[in-house]
Enzyme design. Structure first.
Site, PDB file in Angstrom:
ATOM      1  N   ASP A 151       0.794  -1.291  -0.008  1.00 56.99           N
ATOM      2  CA  ASP A 151       0.029  -0.160  -0.037  1.00 56.99           C
ATOM      3  C   ASP A 151       0.925   1.395  -0.067  1.00 56.99           C
ATOM      4  O   ASP A 151       1.908   1.129   0.118  1.00 56.99           O
ATOM      5  CB  ASP A 151      -0.901  -0.068   1.341  1.00 56.99           C
ATOM      6  CG  ASP A 151      -2.316   0.519   0.937  1.00 56.99           C
ATOM      7  OD1 ASP A 151      -2.540   1.184   0.066  1.00 56.99           O
ATOM      8  OD2 ASP A 151      -3.281   0.404   1.851  1.00 56.99           O
ATOM      9  N   GLU A 184      -0.869   1.642  -5.221  1.00 54.34           N
ATOM     10  CA  GLU A 184      -0.394   2.969  -5.348  1.00 54.34           C
ATOM     11  C   GLU A 184      -1.352   3.992  -5.807  1.00 54.34           C
ATOM     12  O   GLU A 184      -0.997   5.069  -5.885  1.00 54.34           O
ATOM     13  CB  GLU A 184       1.006   3.073  -6.002  1.00 54.34           C
ATOM     14  CG  GLU A 184       1.562   4.135  -6.069  1.00 54.34           C
ATOM     15  CD  GLU A 184       1.154   5.253  -7.317  1.00 54.34           C
ATOM     16  OE1 GLU A 184       1.558   6.261  -7.356  1.00 54.34           O
ATOM     17  OE2 GLU A 184       0.308   4.632  -8.038  1.00 54.34           O
ATOM     18  N   TRP A 185      -2.634   3.484  -5.846  1.00 54.36           N
ATOM     19  CA  TRP A 185      -3.857   4.064  -6.271  1.00 54.36           C
ATOM     20  C   TRP A 185      -3.591   5.158  -7.602  1.00 54.36           C
ATOM     21  O   TRP A 185      -4.651   5.734  -7.744  1.00 54.36           O
ATOM     22  CB  TRP A 185      -4.330   5.125  -4.961  1.00 54.36           C
ATOM     23  CG  TRP A 185      -4.065   4.799  -3.670  1.00 54.36           C
ATOM     24  CD1 TRP A 185      -4.403   2.999  -3.392  1.00 54.36           C
ATOM     25  CD2 TRP A 185      -3.731   5.194  -2.512  1.00 54.36           C
ATOM     26  NE1 TRP A 185      -4.131   2.966  -1.977  1.00 54.36           N
ATOM     27  CE2 TRP A 185      -3.711   4.273  -1.609  1.00 54.36           C
ATOM     28  CE3 TRP A 185      -3.197   6.526  -2.298  1.00 54.36           C
ATOM     29  CZ2 TRP A 185      -3.284   4.648  -0.238  1.00 54.36           C
ATOM     30  CZ3 TRP A 185      -2.787   6.936  -1.075  1.00 54.36           C
ATOM     31  CH2 TRP A 185      -2.927   5.880   0.053  1.00 54.36           C
ATOM     32  N   GLY A 186      -2.743   4.692  -8.388  1.00 54.84           N
ATOM     33  CA  GLY A 186      -2.456   5.302  -9.423  1.00 54.84           C
ATOM     34  C   GLY A 186      -2.105   6.779  -9.486  1.00 54.84           C
ATOM     35  O   GLY A 186      -1.747   7.450 -10.499  1.00 54.84           O
ATOM     36  N   ASP A 187      -1.467   7.283  -8.011  1.00 57.89           N
ATOM     37  CA  ASP A 187      -0.918   8.446  -8.142  1.00 57.89           C
ATOM     38  C   ASP A 187      -0.040   9.037  -8.893  1.00 57.89           C
ATOM     39  O   ASP A 187       0.374  10.204  -9.300  1.00 57.89           O
ATOM     40  CB  ASP A 187      -0.686   8.713  -6.458  1.00 57.89           C
ATOM     41  CG  ASP A 187      -1.994   8.864  -5.616  1.00 57.89           C
ATOM     42  OD1 ASP A 187      -2.840   8.576  -5.857  1.00 57.89           O
ATOM     43  OD2 ASP A 187      -1.608   8.957  -4.308  1.00 57.89           O
ATOM     44  N   ASP A 206      -9.879   3.891  -3.694  1.00 57.36           N
ATOM     45  CA  ASP A 206     -10.745   2.913  -3.195  1.00 57.36           C
ATOM     46  C   ASP A 206     -11.974   2.911  -3.877  1.00 57.36           C
ATOM     47  O   ASP A 206     -12.501   3.758  -4.071  1.00 57.36           O
ATOM     48  CB  ASP A 206     -10.597   2.858  -1.792  1.00 57.36           C
ATOM     49  CG  ASP A 206      -9.404   2.314  -0.968  1.00 57.36           C
ATOM     50  OD1 ASP A 206      -8.224   2.240  -1.599  1.00 57.36           O
ATOM     51  OD2 ASP A 206      -9.442   2.301   0.106  1.00 57.36           O
TER      52      ASP A 206
END
Ligand code: GLA
Length: 404
Positions: A151, A184-187, A206
């Site tokens: 994460d 990594e949420w696409g950041d 999420d």
């Protein structure tokens, strides 16, 4: 040159040589990974009994036979680090320890996953792997872990490429093939740099339990099914065997309508996303079970070419998506974004579907294709207009095969 300097040079040469050979484990996630994860339903309320019972249930209710393989423990399994810095499982929630749990899951013919974070603390405030990457990867390998979700909380000041590459190298050094699921949420656009780092990367923040909404927290948002689908635009060129765009864990069986559940599952299947269940698989309705074990939809997701679908047409609230499959076959999804029942009338021969990326063309004026509806089993062919009515938020999923 002083001896100490020579030693230092030798050491750094070694490090360079080692890193030059570091790579992710090949051969994992040749098709999108399938499994279950504790987070969506249980959040931090997890323990070893839940994990064992989930593994048992996956066998009993046919999920394992349908292809679901990984039993993944998300955040909050952690205890403290010992005096040598070695991470321990929470002794109250996991009194038998992770090795025993991994043995149990392996004994059932399944695989086990665990969760950590690039930062000093995870999103749930537990010890993350920062500064302990090699040690943690070794610990997980010794426990028999098969899958690491990694994460991006508490990542201030960290470079994403560096942080994820360090963990990849640590996994390599630990010597056990463990699937590396980057969260990594696409950041930092992992699709642009992570092909050789992870086996999949989350493309968005999420998921939220709704079909069409944005749920705003103080500093970030969580996204409904349609919002996540829309955020995949332009990403398909980065996906393929061993390196998938991850649209997050599934919300199927958690309260959406049956049509919404079907559309959610179909969209994740068409876009070759990992299929990681987020519901309580110990108690599923028959409808949920039927959706999650639908062989035809799963086969579309698991097609060995691993080509992600693209939206080739939008007509009002209807979206048309196509996915080239192995053996010259195709999958097609028609999605109704609206909350109204919507008629579909599709004259196949009016459209020549051309995929610039895979160089595949679906030309029904030259070849007649037979189709099978993955949800209903109904069949037909492309010489006749497709006429149907889609339920609110409903989908049709067809598999097309050239008529011989
Ligand atoms: C982040 C991740 C989620 C979940 C939680 C756990 O929000 O994106 O998938 O792992 O952390 O705390």
């Amino acid at each position: 040159m002083k001896r100490s300097m020579l030693n230092m040079l030798a050491l750094s040469a070694c490090t360079v040589a080692f890193n030059a050979h570091a790579q992710k484990f090949d051969g994992l996630a040749a098709t999108p990974q399938m499994g279950w994860n504790s987070w969506n339903t249980f959040a931090c309320d997890i323990n070893e009994k839940l994990i064992r019972d989930t593994a048992d249930a996956m066998i009993k209710n046919g999920l394992k036979d349908a292809g679901y393989e990984y039993v993944n423990i998300d955040d909050c399994w952690h205890g403290k680090r010992d005096e040598k810095g070695v991470i321990q499982a929470d002794p109250e929630r996991f009194p038998s320890g992770m090795k025993a749990l991994a043995d149990y899951v392996h004994g059932k013919g399944l695989k086990i996953g665990i969760y950590s974070d690039v930062g000093a603390t995870t999103c749930g405030g537990h010890p993350g792997s920062r500064g302990h990457e090699y040690q943690d990867a070794q610990t997980y390998a010794a426990w028999g872990i098969d899958y690491i979700k990694y994460d991006w909380c508490d990542s201030k000041g960290l470079n994403a490429v560096g942080a994820y590459t360090t963990m990849r190298d640590a996994i390599r050094a630990a010597g056990r093939p463990m699937l590396f699921s980057m969260c990594e949420w696409g950041d930092n656009k992992p699709w642009e740099w992570a092909k050789d780092v992870g086996h999949s990367w989350r493309t968005t923040g999420d998921i939220y339990l709704c079909f069409d909404c944005e749920f705003s927290e103080a500093s970030y948002s969580r996204w409904g099914v349609l919002q996540i689908l829309d955020k995949q635009a332009g990403l398909r060129v980065h996906s393929g065997p061993g390196h998938w765009n991850d649209m997050d864990m599934l919300e199927v069986g958690r309260g959406l309508t049956e049509d919404e559940d079907r559309s959610h599952f179909a969209a994740w299947a068409m876009l070759a996303s990992p299929l990681i269940l987020g519901n309580d698989v110990r108690k599923m309705s028959d409808a949920t079970k039927r959706i999650l074990t639908n062989k035809d939809v799963i086969a579309i997701n698991q097609d060995k070419l691993g080509i992600q679908a693209w939206r080739f047409m939008q007509a009002g609230q209807l979206e048309y998506w196509a996915k080239p499959l192995d053996n010259g076959e195709w999958a097609m999804m028609i999605l109704n974004r609206s909350e109204q029942p919507t008629p579909v009338s599709y004259q196949w021969t009016n459209y020549r579907i051309n995929d610039d990326m895979s160089k595949r063309v679906l030309d029904t004026t030259k070849t007649v294709f037979t189709w099978t509806d993955a949800w209903t089993g109904k069949t037909g062919d492309t010489s006749k207009k497709l006429e149907s009515k889609l339920a609110p938020h409903g989908t049709i999923v067809l598999r097309l095969k050239a008529r011989s």
